[in-house]
Design an enzyme around this catalytic site. Structure first.
Site, PDB file in Angstrom:
ATOM      1  N   TYR A  32      -3.525  -0.027   9.515  1.00  0.00           N
ATOM      2  CA  TYR A  32      -3.276  -0.427   8.131  1.00  0.00           C
ATOM      3  C   TYR A  32      -1.831  -0.116   7.740  1.00  0.00           C
ATOM      4  CZ  TYR A  32      -4.590  -1.188   3.219  1.00  0.00           C
ATOM      5  OH  TYR A  32      -4.693  -1.665   1.937  1.00  0.00           O
ATOM      6  N   SER A  84       0.838  -1.201   0.000  1.00  0.00           N
ATOM      7  CA  SER A  84       0.000   0.000   0.000  1.00  0.00           C
ATOM      8  C   SER A  84       0.871   1.247   0.000  1.00  0.00           C
ATOM      9  CB  SER A  84      -0.895   0.003   1.251  1.00  0.00           C
ATOM     10  OG  SER A  84      -1.529   1.251   1.438  1.00  0.00           O
TER      11      SER A  84
END
Length: 267
Positions: free
Chosen positions: A161, A148
């Site tokens: 995250y 990510s």
């Protein structure tokens, strides 16, 4: 047809990005094993491929439950004989892993952060233990993880995250070297780092009901040189390349597919 005769497992195959991965692997000639918790949707996607003349198998399993993954692996081996690739697409964010501006940063939700870590990090490690071993028995193959932009620069609010995807990057590099030391160029691991793609999880954060951008969505667009969000199909080229033999000298790499987000300073 660069994936012809290759059997590829996609965890999270019932998600938005996972669905694009499944179609991309099929279009490249691969046999795709669609693994997710929503068996009905997995079966629907598998039927579409099989009805189009391809090969697909729907499998129900939670990426955090080893015996379910092992049962799925056994079913794949029984039907196709071997496994050549794994895409660890299962993951995502949860409310407990988000830190809002008004939250006390010294009273973080540890259980919430742990939940996001488990889903993304352990949800990658555990399937790799099961399906990676099967790939090793096949003798050659490729594993692709999903990273990510949150692992490369600070994106506010999404602490859990960020921790998880940063760990995915470290795991990708470490495990790639370990497999190379043990298997040479026969087993490879890489990752794809998507930029901002609209999914069911982030759509309400980035866009309003009328399709306009929220404040957060506007900030993302302003820092993306292409000035738009990505569409899932734009990840397929990198994925198929990493799964196929054309990338045989590539391992331990994180490939950005982000419209320039990671390299733009904002100025």
């Amino acid at each position: 047809m660069v994936l012809k005769n290759k059997v590829i497992v996609v965890t999270g195959g019932t998600g938005v990005l996972g669905g694009a991965f499944v179609k991309g692997i099929h279009n490249a000639g691969g046999t795709v094993c669609i693994l997710g918790r929503n068996l009905e949707l997995a079966e629907q996607r598998a039927a579409e491929i099989n009805n189009a003349g391809g090969k697909a198998l729907a499998l129900k399993a939670d990426v955090l439950i080893e015996n379910q993954l092992q049962a799925a692996c056994d079913k794949i081996i029984d039907q196709f004989g071997e496994i050549h690739g794994l895409v660890n697409a299962a993951g995502g964010n949860t409310p407990g892993g988000i830190v809002q501006p008004a939250d006390d940063v010294f009273k973080l939700n540890m259980d919430g952060l742990r939940e996001v870590m488990e889903l993304n990090l352990w949800g990658t490690l555990i399937p790799t233990q099961i399906f990676g071993e099967a790939i090793a028995k096949t003798g050659e193959g490729s594993i692709v993880n999903i990273s990510s932009m949150a692992s490369q620069s600070v994106i506010t609010k999404v602490l859990g995250y960020t921790l998880a995807k940063t760990s995915i990057d470290a795991y990708t590099r470490w495990f790639a070297v370990e497999m190379a030391n043990r298997y040479g160029d026969k087993l490879r691991m890489n990752a794809i780092a998507p930029g901002f793609f609209l999914t069911e999880q982030n759509r309400q954060l980035l866009t309003n009901e009328d399709g306009s951008y929220t404040d957060r969505g506007g900030l993302v667009i302003s820092n993306t040189p292409f000035k738009r969000f990505g569409v899932p199909e734009e990840l397929i080229g990198a994925l198929v390349w990493l799964l196929g033999n054309e990338s045989k000298f590539v391992t331990g790499t994180v490939i950005n597919v982000d419209g320039g987000f990671s390299v733009f300073s904002g100025v």
